[in-house]
Write a protein that holds these residues in place. Structure first.
Motif, PDB file in Angstrom:
ATOM      1  N   TYR A   1       0.816  -1.213   0.000  1.00 17.85           N
ATOM      2  CA  TYR A   1       0.000   0.000   0.000  1.00 17.85           C
ATOM      3  C   TYR A   1       0.852   1.265   0.000  1.00 17.85           C
ATOM      4  O   TYR A   1       0.680   2.138   0.835  1.00 17.85           O
ATOM      5  CB  TYR A   1      -0.931  -0.023   1.214  1.00 17.85           C
ATOM      6  N   HIS A   2       1.768   1.381  -0.945  1.00 17.24           N
ATOM      7  CA  HIS A   2       2.656   2.530  -1.029  1.00 17.24           C
ATOM      8  C   HIS A   2       2.211   3.458  -2.151  1.00 17.24           C
ATOM      9  O   HIS A   2       1.791   3.017  -3.214  1.00 17.24           O
ATOM     10  CB  HIS A   2       4.101   2.090  -1.283  1.00 17.24           C
ATOM     11  N   GLY A   3       2.326   4.766  -1.906  1.00 16.99           N
ATOM     12  CA  GLY A   3       2.011   5.760  -2.926  1.00 16.99           C
ATOM     13  C   GLY A   3       1.504   7.036  -2.291  1.00 16.99           C
ATOM     14  O   GLY A   3       1.048   7.039  -1.149  1.00 16.99           O
ATOM     15  N   VAL A   4       1.570   8.116  -3.043  1.00 13.12           N
ATOM     16  CA  VAL A   4       1.133   9.406  -2.514  1.00 13.12           C
ATOM     17  C   VAL A   4      -0.371   9.620  -2.660  1.00 13.12           C
ATOM     18  O   VAL A   4      -0.946  10.443  -1.954  1.00 13.12           O
ATOM     19  CB  VAL A   4       1.891  10.588  -3.165  1.00 13.12           C
ATOM     20  N   ASN A   5      -1.003   8.886  -3.546  1.00  9.31           N
ATOM     21  CA  ASN A   5      -2.435   9.044  -3.758  1.00  9.31           C
ATOM     22  C   ASN A   5      -3.225   8.226  -2.742  1.00  9.31           C
ATOM     23  O   ASN A   5      -2.852   7.091  -2.429  1.00  9.31           O
ATOM     24  CB  ASN A   5      -2.819   8.620  -5.173  1.00  9.31           C
ATOM     25  N   PRO A   6      -4.318   8.777  -2.231  1.00 11.08           N
ATOM     26  CA  PRO A   6      -5.113   8.054  -1.229  1.00 11.08           C
ATOM     27  C   PRO A   6      -5.558   6.666  -1.690  1.00 11.08           C
ATOM     28  O   PRO A   6      -5.547   5.719  -0.906  1.00 11.08           O
ATOM     29  CB  PRO A   6      -6.315   8.969  -0.996  1.00 11.08           C
ATOM     30  N   GLU A   7      -5.924   6.538  -2.966  1.00 11.30           N
ATOM     31  CA  GLU A   7      -6.383   5.228  -3.451  1.00 11.30           C
ATOM     32  C   GLU A   7      -5.268   4.185  -3.457  1.00 11.30           C
ATOM     33  O   GLU A   7      -5.530   2.993  -3.325  1.00 11.30           O
ATOM     34  CB  GLU A   7      -7.021   5.348  -4.841  1.00 11.30           C
ATOM     35  N   GLU A   8      -4.023   4.614  -3.564  1.00  8.83           N
ATOM     36  CA  GLU A   8      -2.911   3.671  -3.502  1.00  8.83           C
ATOM     37  C   GLU A   8      -2.773   3.099  -2.095  1.00  8.83           C
ATOM     38  O   GLU A   8      -2.476   1.915  -1.924  1.00  8.83           O
ATOM     39  CB  GLU A   8      -1.604   4.343  -3.914  1.00  8.83           C
ATOM     40  N   LYS A   9      -2.988   3.929  -1.102  1.00  9.46           N
ATOM     41  CA  LYS A   9      -2.901   3.471   0.285  1.00  9.46           C
ATOM     42  C   LYS A   9      -4.138   2.682   0.702  1.00  9.46           C
ATOM     43  O   LYS A   9      -4.085   1.865   1.605  1.00  9.46           O
ATOM     44  CB  LYS A   9      -2.689   4.662   1.204  1.00  9.46           C
ATOM     45  N   GLU A  10      -5.261   2.933   0.026  1.00  9.30           N
ATOM     46  CA  GLU A  10      -6.495   2.222   0.354  1.00  9.30           C
ATOM     47  C   GLU A  10      -6.620   0.894  -0.409  1.00  9.30           C
ATOM     48  O   GLU A  10      -6.944  -0.131   0.179  1.00  9.30           O
ATOM     49  CB  GLU A  10      -7.702   3.101   0.033  1.00  9.30           C
ATOM     50  N   ASN A  11      -6.356   0.927  -1.698  1.00  6.56           N
ATOM     51  CA  ASN A  11      -6.555  -0.261  -2.539  1.00  6.56           C
ATOM     52  C   ASN A  11      -5.314  -1.120  -2.685  1.00  6.56           C
ATOM     53  O   ASN A  11      -5.414  -2.309  -2.963  1.00  6.56           O
ATOM     54  CB  ASN A  11      -7.029   0.160  -3.937  1.00  6.56           C
ATOM     55  N   GLY A  12      -4.140  -0.528  -2.557  1.00  6.24           N
ATOM     56  CA  GLY A  12      -2.900  -1.263  -2.733  1.00  6.24           C
ATOM     57  C   GLY A  12      -2.621  -1.575  -4.183  1.00  6.24           C
ATOM     58  O   GLY A  12      -3.432  -1.299  -5.072  1.00  6.24           O
ATOM     59  N   GLN A  13      -1.462  -2.170  -4.417  1.00  5.06           N
ATOM     60  CA  GLN A  13      -1.057  -2.553  -5.767  1.00  5.06           C
ATOM     61  C   GLN A  13       0.123  -3.503  -5.687  1.00  5.06           C
ATOM     62  O   GLN A  13       0.729  -3.687  -4.635  1.00  5.06           O
ATOM     63  CB  GLN A  13      -0.707  -1.321  -6.594  1.00  5.06           C
ATOM     64  N   ASN A  14       0.445  -4.085  -6.835  1.00  4.93           N
ATOM     65  CA  ASN A  14       1.578  -4.996  -6.926  1.00  4.93           C
ATOM     66  C   ASN A  14       2.871  -4.220  -7.143  1.00  4.93           C
ATOM     67  O   ASN A  14       2.902  -3.225  -7.861  1.00  4.93           O
ATOM     68  CB  ASN A  14       1.382  -5.970  -8.090  1.00  4.93           C
ATOM     69  N   PHE A  15       3.921  -4.704  -6.516  1.00  2.00           N
ATOM     70  CA  PHE A  15       5.265  -4.203  -6.711  1.00  2.00           C
ATOM     71  C   PHE A  15       6.146  -5.381  -7.078  1.00  2.00           C
ATOM     72  O   PHE A  15       5.835  -6.530  -6.734  1.00  2.00           O
ATOM     73  CB  PHE A  15       5.798  -3.551  -5.430  1.00  2.00           C
ATOM     74  N   VAL A  16       7.246  -5.113  -7.758  1.00  2.00           N
ATOM     75  CA  VAL A  16       8.198  -6.160  -8.129  1.00  2.00           C
ATOM     76  C   VAL A  16       9.572  -5.725  -7.648  1.00  2.00           C
ATOM     77  O   VAL A  16      10.011  -4.605  -7.935  1.00  2.00           O
ATOM     78  CB  VAL A  16       8.205  -6.406  -9.654  1.00  2.00           C
TER      79      VAL A  16
END
Length: 120
Positions: free
Chosen positions: A14-29
């Protein structure tokens, strides 16, 4: 000095400056390169004489997902610090942290940062 590489380690976080990045999360490699003296392990064939990459994977996952960071630069630093703290035989670690789902309006493979940290 020899190297151990862990390439393409996928971690959901859940990394990122946008609120949706911290709420929804995403894949990292993550691509890691660990520099260590592996000559003893090459002679003994004993896991105790090398850097256990399965254990490193657990350390990386725990460090990377413990908190939410705005910047992947900070997340990468935390991972490098954790590896160096946990594995004294590792003299240096290079981490390329890729963010393939970065919220930019373009066609791209990924954005990334690469850090190298060492004991010296």
């Amino acid at each position: 000095m020899e190297t151990i590489r862990i390439k393409g380690l996928k971690i959901f976080a859940y990394h990122g400056v946008n609120p949706e990045e911290k709420e929804n999360g995403q894949n990292f490699v993550l691509d890691l390169t660990l520099c260590a003296d592996l000559s003893r392990a090459a002679q003994t064939d004993d896991l105790a004489d090398t850097v256990n990459y399965a254990a490193v994977r657990k350390t990386v996952n725990a460090a990377f997902t413990a908190q939410k960071y705005d910047l992947i630069e900070r997340a990468a630093q935390v991972v490098c610090d954790a590896v160096l703290a946990q594995y004294p035989q590792v003299q240096a670690v290079t981490l390329e942290l890729k963010k393939p789902e970065a919220p930019i309006n373009a066609v791209f493979d990924y954005v990334s940062v690469e850090l190298t940290r060492s004991r010296t």
